[in-house]
Design a protein around this motif. Sequence first.
Motif, PDB file in Angstrom:
ATOM      1  N   LEU A 246     -33.370 -28.291  -6.457  1.00 44.05           N
ATOM      2  CA  LEU A 246     -32.054 -27.687  -7.167  1.00 44.05           C
ATOM      3  C   LEU A 246     -32.219 -27.978  -8.816  1.00 44.05           C
ATOM      4  N   THR A 247     -33.201 -28.530  -9.393  1.00 48.58           N
ATOM      5  CA  THR A 247     -33.368 -28.635 -10.652  1.00 48.58           C
ATOM      6  C   THR A 247     -33.672 -27.276 -11.193  1.00 48.58           C
ATOM      7  N   PRO A 248     -33.436 -26.648 -12.336  1.00 51.19           N
ATOM      8  CA  PRO A 248     -33.775 -25.423 -12.860  1.00 51.19           C
ATOM      9  C   PRO A 248     -35.145 -25.432 -13.252  1.00 51.19           C
ATOM     10  N   LYS A 249     -36.032 -24.688 -12.938  1.00 51.55           N
ATOM     11  CA  LYS A 249     -37.427 -24.213 -13.259  1.00 51.55           C
ATOM     12  C   LYS A 249     -37.574 -23.388 -14.545  1.00 51.55           C
ATOM     13  N   ARG A 250     -36.430 -23.131 -15.060  1.00 54.68           N
ATOM     14  CA  ARG A 250     -36.620 -22.214 -16.349  1.00 54.68           C
ATOM     15  C   ARG A 250     -36.217 -23.154 -17.546  1.00 54.68           C
ATOM     16  N   GLN A 251     -36.388 -23.032 -18.895  1.00 54.44           N
ATOM     17  CA  GLN A 251     -35.799 -23.426 -19.884  1.00 54.44           C
ATOM     18  C   GLN A 251     -34.465 -23.531 -19.987  1.00 54.44           C
ATOM     19  N   THR A 252     -33.846 -24.575 -20.280  1.00 57.18           N
ATOM     20  CA  THR A 252     -32.385 -24.957 -20.357  1.00 57.18           C
ATOM     21  C   THR A 252     -32.135 -25.689 -21.633  1.00 57.18           C
ATOM     22  N   TRP A 253     -30.767 -25.919 -22.082  1.00 59.02           N
ATOM     23  CA  TRP A 253     -30.451 -26.266 -23.217  1.00 59.02           C
ATOM     24  C   TRP A 253     -31.146 -27.803 -23.210  1.00 59.02           C
ATOM     25  N   TYR A 254     -31.173 -28.490 -22.047  1.00 62.38           N
ATOM     26  CA  TYR A 254     -31.692 -29.863 -22.174  1.00 62.38           C
ATOM     27  C   TYR A 254     -32.867 -29.956 -21.762  1.00 62.38           C
ATOM     28  N   THR A 255     -34.103 -28.943 -21.709  1.00 68.97           N
ATOM     29  CA  THR A 255     -35.308 -29.201 -21.302  1.00 68.97           C
ATOM     30  C   THR A 255     -36.024 -29.889 -22.270  1.00 68.97           C
ATOM     31  N   SER A 256     -35.921 -29.671 -23.431  1.00 71.04           N
ATOM     32  CA  SER A 256     -36.660 -30.426 -24.427  1.00 71.04           C
ATOM     33  C   SER A 256     -36.137 -31.898 -24.673  1.00 71.04           C
ATOM     34  N   LEU A 257     -34.843 -32.286 -24.379  1.00 71.83           N
ATOM     35  CA  LEU A 257     -34.558 -33.587 -24.146  1.00 71.83           C
ATOM     36  C   LEU A 257     -35.355 -34.552 -23.185  1.00 71.83           C
ATOM     37  N   GLY A 258     -35.942 -33.637 -22.029  1.00 69.32           N
ATOM     38  CA  GLY A 258     -36.713 -34.484 -21.126  1.00 69.32           C
ATOM     39  C   GLY A 258     -37.845 -35.305 -21.687  1.00 69.32           C
ATOM     40  N   ALA A 259     -38.286 -34.727 -22.858  1.00 67.18           N
ATOM     41  CA  ALA A 259     -39.495 -35.334 -23.426  1.00 67.18           C
ATOM     42  C   ALA A 259     -39.149 -36.742 -24.198  1.00 67.18           C
ATOM     43  N   TYR A 260     -37.725 -37.231 -24.182  1.00 66.76           N
ATOM     44  CA  TYR A 260     -37.210 -38.274 -24.962  1.00 66.76           C
ATOM     45  C   TYR A 260     -36.605 -39.399 -24.051  1.00 66.76           C
ATOM     46  N   THR A 261     -37.033 -39.608 -22.844  1.00 66.71           N
ATOM     47  CA  THR A 261     -36.610 -40.561 -21.903  1.00 66.71           C
ATOM     48  C   THR A 261     -36.690 -41.826 -22.252  1.00 66.71           C
ATOM     49  N   LEU A 262     -37.728 -42.106 -22.595  1.00 64.47           N
ATOM     50  CA  LEU A 262     -38.086 -43.702 -23.190  1.00 64.47           C
ATOM     51  C   LEU A 262     -36.978 -44.167 -24.162  1.00 64.47           C
ATOM     52  N   PHE A 263     -36.880 -42.999 -25.106  1.00 62.97           N
ATOM     53  CA  PHE A 263     -35.883 -43.480 -26.131  1.00 62.97           C
ATOM     54  C   PHE A 263     -34.455 -43.875 -25.508  1.00 62.97           C
ATOM     55  N   VAL A 264     -34.043 -43.005 -24.536  1.00 64.09           N
ATOM     56  CA  VAL A 264     -32.916 -43.349 -23.887  1.00 64.09           C
ATOM     57  C   VAL A 264     -32.886 -44.445 -23.056  1.00 64.09           C
ATOM     58  N   TYR A 265     -34.030 -44.868 -22.180  1.00 67.23           N
ATOM     59  CA  TYR A 265     -34.025 -45.985 -21.239  1.00 67.23           C
ATOM     60  C   TYR A 265     -34.170 -47.126 -22.108  1.00 67.23           C
ATOM     61  N   LEU A 266     -34.729 -47.105 -23.267  1.00 70.23           N
ATOM     62  CA  LEU A 266     -34.794 -48.421 -23.821  1.00 70.23           C
ATOM     63  C   LEU A 266     -33.616 -48.682 -24.870  1.00 70.23           C
ATOM     64  N   GLY A 267     -33.030 -47.501 -25.361  1.00 68.83           N
ATOM     65  CA  GLY A 267     -31.988 -47.747 -26.220  1.00 68.83           C
ATOM     66  C   GLY A 267     -30.878 -48.227 -25.626  1.00 68.83           C
ATOM     67  N   HIS A 268     -30.620 -47.476 -24.281  1.00 65.60           N
ATOM     68  CA  HIS A 268     -29.069 -47.499 -23.632  1.00 65.60           C
ATOM     69  C   HIS A 268     -29.136 -48.982 -23.228  1.00 65.60           C
ATOM     70  N   SER A 269     -30.053 -49.772 -23.012  1.00 67.12           N
ATOM     71  CA  SER A 269     -30.033 -51.171 -22.506  1.00 67.12           C
ATOM     72  C   SER A 269     -29.395 -51.880 -23.266  1.00 67.12           C
ATOM     73  N   VAL A 270     -29.857 -51.767 -24.829  1.00 64.66           N
ATOM     74  CA  VAL A 270     -29.190 -52.479 -25.730  1.00 64.66           C
ATOM     75  C   VAL A 270     -27.836 -52.334 -25.835  1.00 64.66           C
ATOM     76  N   VAL A 271     -27.342 -51.176 -26.083  1.00 62.28           N
ATOM     77  CA  VAL A 271     -25.890 -50.600 -26.240  1.00 62.28           C
ATOM     78  C   VAL A 271     -25.096 -51.260 -25.070  1.00 62.28           C
ATOM     79  N   LEU A 272     -25.488 -50.848 -24.027  1.00 60.97           N
ATOM     80  CA  LEU A 272     -24.505 -51.483 -22.683  1.00 60.97           C
ATOM     81  C   LEU A 272     -24.679 -52.957 -22.752  1.00 60.97           C
ATOM     82  N   LEU A 273     -25.738 -53.781 -22.939  1.00 62.02           N
ATOM     83  CA  LEU A 273     -25.482 -55.142 -23.046  1.00 62.02           C
ATOM     84  C   LEU A 273     -24.480 -55.501 -23.994  1.00 62.02           C
TER      85      LEU A 273
END
Length: 387
Positions: free
Chosen positions: A277-304
């Motif tokens: 069900l995930t779009p296989k075309r370019q979307t507004w958030y496609t480019s953001l998929g390359a930054y998952t490590l920034f989100v994964y590591l950064g959100h842990s500090v913020v939520l703690l």
Amino acid sequence: MTSPAPQPPENGHSATARVSAATAKAAQEKPPGRDARLDNAKFILIALVVVGHAIQPLTDYGPASALYYWIYFFHMPAFILISGYLSRSFDASSNRVEKLVLTLAVPYLIFWTAHQAIYTVERGGLPDSLSVLQPTWTLWFLVALFLWRLSVPVWQRLRWPVAIAIIISLFAATADLGSTLSLGRVLSFLPFFVLGLSLRREHFAYLDKLWVRVGSVLVLGVTAVLAVPISDHLSRDWLFWRDSLTDRDIDPLLPSIGLRLAFMGLALAMTIAVLALTPKRQTWYTSLGAYTLFVYLGHSVVLLILKNTPWYDVMTGPVGLAATLAAGVGLTLLLCTPLVRKCLQWAVEPQPTWFLRQDDNKGLARKEADARKRAAGSGTERERSSV
């Protein structure tokens, strides 16, 4: 001089065939670009990771608990399967291992230190253990991905890698592996990583079939309904894939192994559904998929830090759930912005200049050039003396 005989004009069909063959060969030689479907899926899954962690303190509220269970049914298995697929080219070469150290091991040490600093302030003193071999909260995934990628060449040599990984996962669940290196999760989630390694680009073509998409809607709908009663009667330990099955209230072999297999099947079915069900075309958030490590590591500090504020004392009920969901999505987007990434780059994507010893490639090349000149000079002298 005699002019060359005129050449007959090429047959149109043969010329076209040669052009088509050359185009096909060029397409084969050209490395495939980024897959928009996978980038879209990575962003969706990392958003679910942040949302799941954000609503965890609200799970005393029924709808929040059901949503939490539904997310945890599949979000990490899906993320791990994609990670395995994207790790197929890992060959354990020195350059690959160096990149692995810089992208996983060094960020792990930095954020482990940040987590421990927050825990120290929260508890008013140092924790019981300061061993870096015991990952804090979300950092287990970096340890797991590090170990999984190092093992890629082994899995690619085996004849039945997925079956072997499932057997290892099931037997590992019957042993108490403790918290060192999060080995419980490393081995429990192993089949999803190995399955991702075994997939090829053509396998994703099946996701576009109509019956797969219709079935995917049904799978996600049914599991969303089932999450309500399951969240009331099933321990969260089954969702974390962390602890041994020996400490449950049921027999660690037959019922427990059966439940573990059922959760594997559920996670795989929901992973396929989400990818279909995930779009296989370019979307507004496609480019953001390359930054998952920034989100994964950064959100842990913020939520703690957020968990040590009055936020969760005030945010209760449906309003608190809605506000926390919005905050989780907003945090995901914020951590993908260029400014935040630039601020976090030193920790998430550290440069090797301060961590790894740099070889003097220029000096080495100069020495090799001098050696070649000396060899050429001695050869010339020998030729002259022989003359």
